[in-house]
Design an enzyme around this catalytic site. Structure first.
Site, PDB file in Angstrom:
ATOM      1  N   SER A  32       0.938  -1.121   0.117  1.00 13.44           N
ATOM      2  CA  SER A  32      -0.040   0.026   0.087  1.00 13.44           C
ATOM      3  C   SER A  32       0.761   1.231  -0.029  1.00 13.44           C
ATOM      4  CB  SER A  32      -1.086  -0.174   1.458  1.00 13.44           C
ATOM      5  OG  SER A  32      -1.832  -1.336   1.224  1.00 13.44           O
ATOM      6  N   ARG A  36       1.301   4.456  -3.329  1.00  6.91           N
ATOM      7  CA  ARG A  36       1.425   5.663  -3.035  1.00  6.91           C
ATOM      8  C   ARG A  36       2.473   6.544  -3.385  1.00  6.91           C
ATOM      9  NH1 ARG A  36      -2.222   2.965  -0.385  1.00  6.91           N
ATOM     10  NH2 ARG A  36      -4.384   3.771   0.427  1.00  6.91           N
ATOM     11  N   ARG A 129     -15.290  -5.319 -10.127  1.00 11.24           N
ATOM     12  CA  ARG A 129     -15.312  -4.761  -9.034  1.00 11.24           C
ATOM     13  C   ARG A 129     -15.532  -3.291  -9.142  1.00 11.24           C
ATOM     14  NH1 ARG A 129      -9.688  -5.730  -6.025  1.00 11.24           N
ATOM     15  NH2 ARG A 129     -10.734  -4.582  -4.407  1.00 11.24           N
ATOM     16  N   SER A 171     -15.157   1.883  -0.453  1.00 10.07           N
ATOM     17  CA  SER A 171     -13.493   1.546  -0.417  1.00 10.07           C
ATOM     18  C   SER A 171     -12.849   3.044  -0.351  1.00 10.07           C
ATOM     19  CB  SER A 171     -13.153   0.840  -1.656  1.00 10.07           C
ATOM     20  OG  SER A 171     -11.777   0.773  -1.909  1.00 10.07           O
ATOM     21  N   SER A 172     -11.622   2.798   0.641  1.00 10.18           N
ATOM     22  CA  SER A 172     -10.955   3.822   0.858  1.00 10.18           C
ATOM     23  C   SER A 172     -10.448   4.406  -0.270  1.00 10.18           C
ATOM     24  CB  SER A 172     -10.219   4.121   2.166  1.00 10.18           C
ATOM     25  OG  SER A 172      -9.232   2.864   1.776  1.00 10.18           O
ATOM     26  N   GLN A 173     -10.128   3.316  -1.337  1.00  8.70           N
ATOM     27  CA  GLN A 173      -9.406   3.652  -2.524  1.00  8.70           C
ATOM     28  C   GLN A 173     -10.017   4.798  -3.448  1.00  8.70           C
ATOM     29  OE1 GLN A 173      -9.370  -0.193  -4.252  1.00  8.70           O
ATOM     30  NE2 GLN A 173      -7.894  -0.967  -3.000  1.00  8.70           N
ATOM     31  N   ASP A 312      -8.402  -6.174   5.576  1.00 13.31           N
ATOM     32  CA  ASP A 312      -7.561  -7.064   5.208  1.00 13.31           C
ATOM     33  C   ASP A 312      -7.027  -8.298   6.118  1.00 13.31           C
ATOM     34  OD1 ASP A 312      -7.407  -6.092   2.600  1.00 13.31           O
ATOM     35  OD2 ASP A 312      -5.783  -4.870   2.818  1.00 13.31           O
ATOM     36  N   LYS A 339     -14.054  -8.285  -2.882  1.00 14.24           N
ATOM     37  CA  LYS A 339     -12.631  -8.307  -3.085  1.00 14.24           C
ATOM     38  C   LYS A 339     -12.133  -9.113  -4.386  1.00 14.24           C
ATOM     39  CE  LYS A 339     -11.326  -5.476   0.486  1.00 14.24           C
ATOM     40  NZ  LYS A 339     -10.725  -4.228   0.244  1.00 14.24           N
TER      41      LYS A 339
END
Length: 434
Positions: A32, A36, A129, A171-173, A312, A339
């Site tokens: 992760s 970024r 997704r 989703s935080s994505q 997760d 997921k």
């Protein structure tokens, strides 16, 4: 370990035998964090290094997208050298995100901020997704989205600043993607949460990494305020160790052994560092230092775990609960149904196939503890976290496990079997043919 065939008809399984975990693991860098950092480095439009980096399939997907957007990336051992000088100096590109939800959801708004006409593609279950948050929000901000409900997704037009109302419980994505993109725009923007935020640790990680590259995000009562006309600045960035991966070894030790995990930052922004507190609550013996954690077998007892901020960890926490006295519950885990697979069903099926007793709840799991699991055949569901969790089960196993999709670990942790065997594990890849 067996040498794997590259023949398309080869279907490798993994066989796990019972073992007592003992030793030390040097944990890989956080996937992760690396995602970024690579994006921030490229957006600096200068030259940066990112290290250490492990080349999982998801990270390779992010590297590939950056290159297709005009960036240059070279690899020296465990270091990436990134040159973003020509980022966005391209157009009408196809961006293959592999099976990475992070790459897809981070790059959609980033490419739109650069005014890139792009077609996003993916593999596995990624095309199915959810991306509806973007296809609803981005057209209101100047970006045309063409899709039949998933991938491929075509975008055109340049993202405009403004107000973005986003749910926090999908989703935080999606939020991370906007946070990365919005500072590049001419005007100021606001992200307004329309539901409570989940996985907030991943948002905090994004904001921290952006700050290391000179970009500031302001928290508000309802979300975040993002000033426009900000500039990412080149930086040589050192990545965090991966708490999500560390959890597999920590839980195996809590069940039946003693393991020290090195490279995990006590002060990390990663929400999955919560594993330390949870294992203590389960009853394991835990000793934590600034950059390492030692976990030793304890008398485990049942817990109720709110997974809203740590999704997760659910598969491996379920394994831990399967060996705890009493009945445990995992709640607020609805998002795991979308997921790489339906992780709630896959996790329950894994434990039940080995003689355990797990019941699905609408948004979680209920787990009866037992002293031992028996051997059996388990479906890996092409999900790295399910396959690695199967290996953790072997720490309290009476028999052997054969699990499908041995190579799914390459999505996030290519060296998992090597590190697993180094602490006494017995994982052997079986190269099966049709």
């Amino acid at each position: 370990m067996a040498t794997l065939s590259t023949d398309k008809n080869s279907k490798p399984h993994i066989k796990y035998l019972p073992f007592v975990p003992c030793g030390t693991v040097n944990i890989p860098p956080s996937k992760s964090d690396v995602h970024r950092a690579i994006i921030c480095a490229a957006l600096s439009k200068g030259k940066c290094t990112i290290s250490p980096v492990a080349l999982s399939n998801d990270i390779k997907a992010t590297i590939g997208v950056i290159e297709d957007l005009g960036g240059l990336i070279s690899i020296e051992n465990d270091k990436l050298i990134i040159d973003g000088t020509n980022i966005f100096k391209t157009d009408n590109v196809t961006l293959d995100c592999g099976e990475s939800g992070s790459a897809l959801r981070f790059f959609i708004p980033v490419a739109a901020a650069g005014g890139i006409n792009a077609t996003f593609t993916g593999h596995g279950l990624l095309p199915q997704r959810p991306i509806g948050i973007f296809t609803d929000a981005l057209p209101k901000a100047g970006v045309k989205c063409e899709t039949e409900g998933g991938l491929p997704l075509k975008i055109s037009g340049k993202l405009q600043s403004g107000r973005f109302e986003i749910p926090g419980n999908i989703s935080s994505q999606f939020i991370t993607g906007l946070l990365l993109a919005l500072p590049l725009l001419d005007g100021d923007s606001d992200i307004i949460l329309t539901s409570p935020i989940e996985s907030v640790g991943y948002i905090n990680m994004t904001i921290y990494t952006m700050a290391q590259f000179g970009v500031k995000i302001d928290k508000t009562n309802f979300g975040w305020h993002i000033k426009g006309r900000q500039t990412y600045k080149p930086n040589n960035y050192t990545t965090d160790g991966d708490w999500s991966q560390a959890a597999f070894f920590m839980v195996s030790a809590a069940i039946n052994g003693k393991v020290t995990v090195n490279g995990v930052n006590k002060n990390s922004a990663q929400g999955d560092k919560e594993i330390v507190k949870l294992l203590e609550m389960f009853g394991a013996k835990v000793e934590q230092n600034e950059k390492s954690v030692t976990v030793e077998k304890g008398e485990l007892r049942a817990l109720t775990i709110d997974a809203s901020q740590i999704p997760d960890l659910v598969p491996v926490l379920t394994v831990c609960a399967a060996f705890a006295k009493g009945t445990s519950k995992i709640i607020n885990a609805e998002r795991l149904r979308i997921k790489e697979c339906d992780r709630l069903t896959a996790t329950a099926d894994l434990i039940n196939s080995l003689g355990g007793n797990v019941r699905e709840l609408p948004g979680g799991l209920e787990i009866d503890g037992c002293q031992k699991l028996c051997g059996g055949f388990a479906e890996g569901c092409n999900d790295h976290r399910i396959v690695m969790s199967a290996g953790v089960c072997a720490a309290g196993l009476d028999g052997e496990i054969e699990c499908t999709y041995a190579l799914s670990i390459n999505k996030s942790y290519p060296d998992f079997y090597k590190d697993y065997n180094n602490i006494g594990g017995k994982a052997d890849v079986l190269d099966l043919r049709q």
